[in-house]
Enzyme design. Structure first.
Site, PDB file in Angstrom:
ATOM      1  N   GLY A  23       0.788  -1.216   0.000  1.00 57.92           N
ATOM      2  CA  GLY A  23       0.000   0.000   0.000  1.00 57.92           C
ATOM      3  C   GLY A  23       0.826   1.275   0.000  1.00 57.92           C
ATOM      4  CE1 TYR A 150      -6.214   3.903  10.877  1.00 60.18           C
ATOM      5  CE2 TYR A 150      -7.782   5.531  10.056  1.00 60.18           C
ATOM      6  CZ  TYR A 150      -6.618   4.806   9.900  1.00 60.18           C
ATOM      7  OH  TYR A 150      -5.842   4.990   8.776  1.00 60.18           O
ATOM      8  CE  LYS A 154      -3.482   6.285  10.894  1.00 67.95           C
ATOM      9  NZ  LYS A 154      -2.068   6.060  10.495  1.00 67.95           N
TER      10      LYS A 154
END
Length: 244
Positions: A23, A150, A154
């Site tokens: 990725g 998440y 972040k």
């Protein structure tokens, strides 16, 4: 005396990219390799791009992080560019989210990045130069249902980068954040056509981004043209999160 950060570089640098086997991380590692840098990639299970030093490392383990840096420094010298990209998800709605769902994502995405930056900064301080880039997400700025853990991890990278920028700036060390939006990767390939169309409908540019577009932004932030950029959050999201 000229500032080495502002001068065009000719010497290959020691670059460390975490989570660089697939990725976005892989595209970043390949972009640094293409410009001739000495690149090390950490993974949990192997699979670094050809030409990169393949380092096995679980960034939730402080001893493993220390061992990884020792391996990289022996092969390539002190890390001059750190790209903290490794991350995981454990998506579920808030009321169903377990303490383990929360802790595992925070420990990998946020605390893992802290461990990496702390260790990398030791060598950078001795060199009196360095570039740190955290790979965040548009989700960290906009939020996302089912991703409380998440999004928190972040978003935390932004505060961490800006604090590091203030602490280490006097030594010509920059710390910045790249916040990708919806990018074509293995993680988005599993979405249905209806889901993909709905996502594209939210993006002003009307398409997914590519991993290479994220990688090129990282190259710029770590290159001579961005020597006066620090504490910044650079979105690569097709306009999805503008204003945040």
């Amino acid at each position: 005396m000229s500032d080495p950060q502002n001068s065009p570089r000719s010497e290959p640098r020691s670059v460390l990219v975490t989570g660089g086997n697939r990725g976005i991380g892989r595209a970043i590692a390949e972009a640094f390799l293409a410009q001739g840098d000495r690149v090390a990639v950490t993974t949990r299970s192997g699979g670094a791009p050809e030409g990169a030093l393949d380092v096995r490392c679980d960034i939730t383990d402080p001893a493993a992080v220390e061992a990884a840096f020792a391996q990289v420094e022996e092969a390539h010298g002190p890390v001059e560019v750190l790209v903290a990209n490794a991350g995981i998800t454990a998506d579920t709605l808030l009321l169903r989210m377990s303490d383990d769902d929360w802790a595992s994502v925070i420990d990998t995405n946020l605390t893992g990045s802290f461990r990496l930056a702390k260790r990398a900064s030791k060598g950078m301080l001795r060199l009196r130069r360095g570039r740190i880039v955290f790979i965040s997400s548009v989700v960290g700025l906009l939020g996302s249902a089912g991703q409380v853990n998440y999004a928190a991890s972040k978003a935390g990278l932004v505060g961490m980068a800006r604090s590091i920028a203030r602490e280490l700036g006097s030594r010509s060390i920059t710390a910045n954040v790249v916040a990708p939006g919806f990018i074509e990767t293995d993680m988005t390939a599993v979405l249905t056509d209806e889901q993909k169309d709905a996502i594209k409908g939210q993006v002003p540019l009307g398409r997914y981004g590519t991993a290479d577009e994220v990688a090129q932004t990282v190259l710029w932030l770590t290159g001579p043209g961005a020597a006066y950029v620090t504490g910044a959050v650079v979105p690569v999201d097709g306009g999805l999160g503008m204003g945040h």
